[in-house]
Design an enzyme around this catalytic site. Structure first.
Site, short mmCIF file in Angstrom:
data_model
loop_
_atom_site.label_atom_id
_atom_site.label_comp_id
_atom_site.label_asym_id
_atom_site.label_seq_id
_atom_site.Cartn_x
_atom_site.Cartn_y
_atom_site.Cartn_z
N LYS A 191 47.55 32.77 21.27
CA LYS A 191 46.77 32.51 22.49
C LYS A 191 47.72 32.06 23.59
O LYS A 191 48.24 30.95 23.59
CB LYS A 191 45.71 31.43 22.29
CG LYS A 191 44.71 31.47 23.45
CD LYS A 191 43.97 30.19 23.72
CE LYS A 191 44.69 29.20 24.56
NZ LYS A 191 45.01 29.64 25.94
N GLU A 267 55.12 21.02 19.68
CA GLU A 267 56.26 20.91 20.60
C GLU A 267 55.65 20.47 21.92
O GLU A 267 55.00 21.27 22.59
CB GLU A 267 56.97 22.25 20.78
CG GLU A 267 57.40 22.94 19.50
CD GLU A 267 58.43 22.16 18.72
OE1 GLU A 267 59.17 21.37 19.33
OE2 GLU A 267 58.48 22.33 17.50
N CYS A 302 60.22 21.54 29.50
CA CYS A 302 59.91 20.36 28.68
C CYS A 302 61.12 19.45 28.54
O CYS A 302 61.01 18.24 28.55
CB CYS A 302 59.40 20.81 27.32
SG CYS A 302 60.48 22.03 26.56
N GLU A 397 55.48 12.43 32.68
CA GLU A 397 56.06 13.76 32.80
C GLU A 397 55.50 14.42 34.07
O GLU A 397 54.33 14.79 34.12
CB GLU A 397 55.71 14.60 31.57
CG GLU A 397 56.40 15.94 31.58
CD GLU A 397 56.02 16.83 30.41
OE1 GLU A 397 54.83 16.90 30.05
OE2 GLU A 397 56.92 17.49 29.86
P1 NAD Z 1 48.62 22.46 27.95
O1 NAD Z 1 48.64 21.52 26.81
O2 NAD Z 1 47.67 22.22 29.04
O3 NAD Z 1 48.34 23.95 27.44
C1 NAD Z 1 49.12 24.56 26.45
C2 NAD Z 1 48.27 25.57 25.70
O4 NAD Z 1 47.25 24.87 25.01
C3 NAD Z 1 47.56 26.57 26.60
O5 NAD Z 1 47.54 27.83 25.98
C4 NAD Z 1 46.17 25.99 26.71
O6 NAD Z 1 45.17 26.95 26.99
C5 NAD Z 1 45.99 25.43 25.32
N1 NAD Z 1 44.97 24.38 25.21
C6 NAD Z 1 44.59 23.48 26.14
N2 NAD Z 1 43.62 22.69 25.64
C7 NAD Z 1 43.39 23.09 24.37
C8 NAD Z 1 42.52 22.66 23.35
N3 NAD Z 1 41.66 21.65 23.51
N4 NAD Z 1 42.58 23.29 22.15
C9 NAD Z 1 43.44 24.30 21.95
N5 NAD Z 1 44.27 24.76 22.89
C10 NAD Z 1 44.26 24.16 24.09
O7 NAD Z 1 50.12 22.53 28.49
P2 NAD Z 1 50.67 23.37 29.73
O8 NAD Z 1 50.26 22.67 30.98
O9 NAD Z 1 50.31 24.80 29.55
O10 NAD Z 1 52.25 23.27 29.52
C11 NAD Z 1 53.03 22.24 29.99
C12 NAD Z 1 53.36 21.28 28.86
O11 NAD Z 1 54.05 21.96 27.82
C13 NAD Z 1 54.30 20.17 29.29
O12 NAD Z 1 53.83 18.95 28.79
C14 NAD Z 1 55.62 20.55 28.63
O13 NAD Z 1 56.48 19.49 28.39
C15 NAD Z 1 55.16 21.19 27.38
N6 NAD Z 1 56.22 22.03 26.82
C16 NAD Z 1 56.87 21.61 25.68
C17 NAD Z 1 57.91 22.37 25.13
C18 NAD Z 1 58.62 21.94 23.87
O14 NAD Z 1 59.28 22.78 23.24
N7 NAD Z 1 58.54 20.68 23.45
C19 NAD Z 1 58.30 23.57 25.75
C20 NAD Z 1 57.63 23.95 26.91
C21 NAD Z 1 56.57 23.18 27.43
#
Ligand code: NAD
Length: 495
Positions: A191, A267, A302, A397
């Site tokens: 997804k 992650e 991230c 963040e």
């Molecule tokens: P997000 O958590 O809002 O969304 C990530 C994914 O989760 C999306 O596909 C979203 O649709 C899905 N999602 C959201 N709510 C959900 C739920 N209740 N159940 C299941 N899926 C759900 O994050 P974002 O805004 O897309 O990305 C930014 C974040 O990602 C930042 O916090 C960043 O640090 C993190 N990130 C971490 C890494 C790592 O390797 N540690 C790498 C890149 C980004």
């Protein structure tokens, strides 16, 4: 690598075919209820495409297809060498479609085409190829038992893996998961983020062309609270592998607990510290890496080096050089190959970054203000100095190009400041003192520590975090552990 020019990409963008349908059981299809959502191009500020809005019924269908494929065995039971051949072809196709995939990524996210072409797409293909090449070189174990028994310890594919990924590196992060999950023989339902679904939908067609059997790889585009939640609560998904925010990660843990106790690999977010000591071996190199570490991908990384800790005696000089370096990171048209900084993912994220800057102004000094630029969804390099380590600027963040600088006097103080975070993804130390580099590296609470560089690395090393930055590790052979069951086969031998 030929990056072409703005006119080339503008022309290509006019004619690009965009796949907008779900990919389930080897076929593209509309959502069960035919609903769609708009994905917006942050640079053009207009709808790029109306994409299938997958919900629970679609997730059910995708999981069922993945399960049938797994039980059928033409992938899960195939020899590692067979899987390797298909995955290598898949990586070849990604490379052959590099320009198309890079353009989709840039239009959908606003990241510079230069970076999609050079980093995102080749990196994604490399991840698939790395696991393709690794999988027929991984052996099981024989336990040191007595002579009357034989105990084998083997790794097996688990079953149906749900991969839920964010928008900052849509294809790259998906492939960090797809590589080890598919190479191990699992079936996957991916997804992508609702803010960047296009590259994943296109990728599915390439997977089919490469020869992945139907149902082994499925893509359900949609929202987190619909398709994402349906995956997290699904009783027939064995593993959810996630990259995204810490907030969503915590929700997935709850959903897994409330459903079938699926394994949850997270992650999540970061607030990484970048420590520069006065004996830094090459100050200009540290300045350049610091700028790249916070301004690359508009700070939406991230592991971005968001907290710069400077030893007092060099702080002023370092900041002068950094201000100069930041001039090379001005927002521009993402389709222009000369652009180093593109758009934030959307206007609402830009608003969020703006509000951090507004709040920060009240109690910290703004050395560089990136808010004034002609792009509604862009924020340029922004630097706060002498920031209170307990403030929101230092602790939250921001996920934008906002650098927070604090000065320190002693090694102990630097270490305490660096570890003063609920996150623990990365940290860097710049020093020519080898003993100090070792000492600090071991005491930093972070999954990756960089000495005299910022965020160098390749597929051979694990990537992941301490504390609320997550639990699993992407990349390297260690990632295979997330997608395999460990089985013991104990055989009593006849004497
Ligand atoms: P997000 O958590 O809002 O969304 C990530 C994914 O989760 C999306 O596909 C979203 O649709 C899905 N999602 C959201 N709510 C959900 C739920 N209740 N159940 C299941 N899926 C759900 O994050 P974002 O805004 O897309 O990305 C930014 C974040 O990602 C930042 O916090 C960043 O640090 C993190 N990130 C971490 C890494 C790592 O390797 N540690 C790498 C890149 C980004």
């Amino acid at each position: 690598m030929d990056f072409h020019n703005l006119a080339y990409w503008q022309e290509k963008a006019k004619n690009i075919a965009i796949e907008t349908r779900l990919f389930i059981n080897g076929e593209y299809s509309a959502a069960a209820d035919n609903s769609v959502f708009a994905t917006i191009a942050p640079a053009a500020q207009q709808t790029l495409a109306e994409v299938a809005r997958g919900k629970k019924a679609d997730v059910d269908r995708a999981v069922q297809a993945a399960r049938s494929a797994f039980e059928r065995g033409d992938w899960s039971q195939a020899s590692p060498a067979q899987r390797k051949a298909v995955l290598n072809k898949f990586a070849n196709l990604m490379e052959a479609h590099r320009e198309e995939l890079a353009l989709l990524e840039t239009l959908d996210t606003g990241k510079p085409i230069r970076h999609s072409l050079r980093d995102d797409i080749p990196g994604a293909a490399r991840a698939i190829r790395w696991y393709a090449e690794a999988i027929d070189k991984v052996y099981g174990e024989v336990a040191p038992t007595g002579g009357n028994e034989l105990a084998m310890i083997v790794r097996e594919p688990i079953g149906v893996i749900a991969a839920v990924v964010p928008w900052n590196f849509p294809l790259l992060l998906a492939c960090w998961k797809l590589g080890p999950a598919l190479a191990s023989g699992n079936s996957v339902v991916l997804k992508p983020s609702e803010k960047s679904p296009l590259s994943a939908l296109r990728l599915a067609g390439l997977a089919k062309e490469a020869g992945l059997p139907d149902g082994v790889f499925n893509v359900v585009s949609g929202f987190g609270h619909e398709a994402g939640q349906a995956l997290a609560r699904h009783p027939d998904v064995e593993v959810i592998t996630f990259t995204g925010s810490t907030r969503t990660g915590k929700q997935l843990l709850k959903d897994a607990g409330d459903s079938n106790m699926k394994r949850v690999w997270l992650e999540a977010g970061g607030k990484s510290a970048n420590i520069v000591f006065a004996d830094c071996p090459d100050l200009q190199k540290a300045v350049n890496a610091t700028a790249g570490g916070i301004f690359y991908n508009q700070g939406q990384v991230c592991i971005a080096g968001t907290r710069l800790l400077l030893e007092e005696s060099i702080a002023d000089r370092f900041l002068d050089l950094l201000k100069e370096q930041a001039k090379g990171w001005q927002p521009g048209n993402p389709l222009d190959p000369n652009t180093a900084m593109g758009m934030l993912i959307d206007n609402s994220h830009a608003d969020s970054v703006h509000s951090f800057i507004r709040a920060g102004e009240a109690h910290s000094t703004l050395l560089l203000d990136g808010r004034k630029n002609p792009w509604p969804a862009a924020v340029g390099p922004t630097i706060f100095v002498d920031v209170d380590p307990a403030s929101a600027l230092s602790q939250e963040e921001i996920f934008g190009p906002v650098l927070v600088v604090t000065r320190f006097k002693t090694e102990e103080q630097a270490l305490a400041l660096a570890n003063d975070s609920r996150y623990g993804l990365g940290a860097a130390v710049w020093t020519r003192d080898l003993s100090r580099a070792h000492r600090i590296s071991r005491r930093l609470k972070a999954g990756s520590v960089f000495v005299n560089n910022y965020n160098d690395g390749d597929m051979t090393v694990p990537f992941g975090g301490y504390k609320q930055s997550g639990n699993g590790r992407d990349k390297s052979l260690h990632a295979l552990e997330k997608f395999t069951e460990l089985k013991t086969i104990w055989i009593a031998l006849e004497s």
